[in-house]
Design an enzyme around this catalytic site. Sequence first.
Site, PDB file in Angstrom:
ATOM      1  CG  HIS A  64      -1.740  -1.046   1.547  1.00  0.00           C
ATOM      2  ND1 HIS A  64      -1.349  -2.188   2.176  1.00  0.00           N
ATOM      3  CD2 HIS A  64      -3.057  -1.192   1.294  1.00  0.00           C
ATOM      4  CE1 HIS A  64      -2.370  -3.014   2.292  1.00  0.00           C
ATOM      5  NE2 HIS A  64      -3.424  -2.434   1.765  1.00  0.00           N
ATOM      6  CG  ASP A  67       1.812  -1.273   3.366  1.00  0.00           C
ATOM      7  OD1 ASP A  67       1.117  -0.948   4.335  1.00  0.00           O
ATOM      8  OD2 ASP A  67       1.456  -2.107   2.511  1.00  0.00           O
ATOM      9  CG  MET A  98      -1.004  -6.061  -6.297  1.00  0.00           C
ATOM     10  SD  MET A  98      -1.147  -5.389  -4.630  1.00  0.00           S
ATOM     11  CE  MET A  98      -1.688  -6.825  -3.720  1.00  0.00           C
ATOM     12  CD  GLU A 191      -8.355  -8.412  -0.959  1.00  0.00           C
ATOM     13  OE1 GLU A 191      -7.401  -7.784  -1.479  1.00  0.00           O
ATOM     14  OE2 GLU A 191      -8.293  -8.934   0.168  1.00  0.00           O
ATOM     15  CE  LYS A 193     -12.318  -8.913   5.984  1.00  0.00           C
ATOM     16  NZ  LYS A 193     -11.224  -8.235   6.704  1.00  0.00           N
ATOM     17  CD  GLU A 227      -7.665 -12.227   2.282  1.00  0.00           C
ATOM     18  OE1 GLU A 227      -7.170 -11.162   1.864  1.00  0.00           O
ATOM     19  OE2 GLU A 227      -7.896 -12.454   3.488  1.00  0.00           O
ATOM     20  CG  HIS A 230     -11.423 -11.482   2.270  1.00  0.00           C
ATOM     21  ND1 HIS A 230     -10.972 -10.346   1.647  1.00  0.00           N
ATOM     22  CD2 HIS A 230     -10.766 -11.540   3.460  1.00  0.00           C
ATOM     23  CE1 HIS A 230     -10.075  -9.748   2.420  1.00  0.00           C
ATOM     24  NE2 HIS A 230      -9.928 -10.461   3.512  1.00  0.00           N
ATOM     25  CG  ASP A 255      -4.922 -11.078  -1.414  1.00  0.00           C
ATOM     26  OD1 ASP A 255      -3.999 -10.917  -2.247  1.00  0.00           O
ATOM     27  OD2 ASP A 255      -5.483 -10.138  -0.823  1.00  0.00           O
ATOM     28  CG  ASP A 265      -9.729 -11.324   7.103  1.00  0.00           C
ATOM     29  OD1 ASP A 265      -9.503 -12.449   6.612  1.00  0.00           O
ATOM     30  OD2 ASP A 265      -9.255 -10.269   6.652  1.00  0.00           O
ATOM     31  CG  ASP A 267      -5.930 -11.941   6.970  1.00  0.00           C
ATOM     32  OD1 ASP A 267      -6.632 -12.379   6.033  1.00  0.00           O
ATOM     33  OD2 ASP A 267      -5.901 -10.731   7.282  1.00  0.00           O
ATOM     34  CG  ASP A 297      -3.650 -10.199   2.403  1.00  0.00           C
ATOM     35  OD1 ASP A 297      -2.968  -9.753   3.347  1.00  0.00           O
ATOM     36  OD2 ASP A 297      -4.748  -9.714   2.072  1.00  0.00           O
TER      37      ASP A 297
END
Length: 400
Positions: A64, A67, A98, A191, A193, A227, A230, A255, A265, A267, A297
Amino acid sequence: MSQRPSRYPNDKFTPRPEDHFTFGLWTVGNPGRDPFGHPVRAVMSPVKIVHELSKLGAYGVNLHDEDLIPFEASPAERDKILRDFKGALAETGMKVPMATTNLFSQPVFREGAFTSNDAQVRALALAKTMKSIDLGVELGASTYVFWGGREGVETNASKDPRDAVKRFREALNFLCEYVRDNGYNLKFALEAKPNEPRGDLFLPTSGHMLAFIYTLDHPDMVGLNPEVAHEVMPGLDFSHVVGQALEAGKLFHIDLNGQKPGRYDQDLRFASEDQKGAFFLVKLLEDSRWDGMRHFDSHAYRTEDEQGVWDFAYYSMRSYLILKEKVARFHADADIREILATLEKRNTAQTGGLGPSFKYDKKTAAALKGFSFDATGLAAKGYEYERLDQLTTEVLLGVR
Ligand code: GLT
Ligand code: MN
Ligand code: MN
């Protein structure tokens, strides 16, 4: 690629850059904060993350805007961060395939970004995304992900869901034009969710997203980034989601992680849950020769220190490669092949000289309607799926 740590074996499951494994900076960089607890690990710099992941055999990192470049960074700070980061990429050969925008952390997006009821917030979201697209393109990204973390509601009294879809469409149409106008080689991947962090998110599954894509001005530029977590949260079969995306030519990114159905979630590390689901996912990606990035992810357990984070990253890749080998075993297994060959015979069987696929014309319709089917005979024949599933399970459990 730098020196692989001696902690990990050097065998046929050792990840290599050509396997195209990528991680979000936000994944291994997650310091273990959760809604109930403070961070448990030190924040790691993007430069350090690039070096460590390279040692483990990853191909690249995704990010991102925030980030890499803090929201409040001055232009001079931005330049220095970017210079150091590019230096780490050049030194290691790591790529940034990406990029995406953080449209969920800043307080200004508390009510949504592209779907906000405040037109100035929607404008800010567009401006932030254009700058972030520029950054991604500068770093070499060819895929741009949209995850609308705040694009939802707690109370339906606040927003007509039709307006949300219209606003989201307007934003994506605007940004597609921006990419075209600048001549960028960039595809968008949406994406979905179902919920979290909002009570309900708009366009909650990849299926919703897929239908939405065909209402855009440039549907060819836009695909999906499904993902695992998700789609498993609402109890869907992830390989069916991915199968439909692949068949439509819309699997632009993925993801990978692990999740138990019906939870928040999680992950989790890829293939740490539902190994059979993970196997069928890897089988689908490999059988279809999908050439996208195998992107993770996910987050290390909050119990872990820094070493635990690298274990988490390494084992994510290793599990993928182990499952890939299991896929090869599945295809080579003589008993499995025999069952599949019998199925294929049924698949290609003719009906009254017609088929095995059926395209409408009056003659075919009349011939089918007039044909005398042996429904009892057809129904009597079982499909041997108990055996097929057991053989698959035995491949997975390592006894075949
Ligand atoms: C965030 C989210 C992920 C998305 C990332 C991309 S951000 O970590 O939980 O599922 O893919 O915006
Ligand atoms: Mn994701
Ligand atoms: Mn997730």
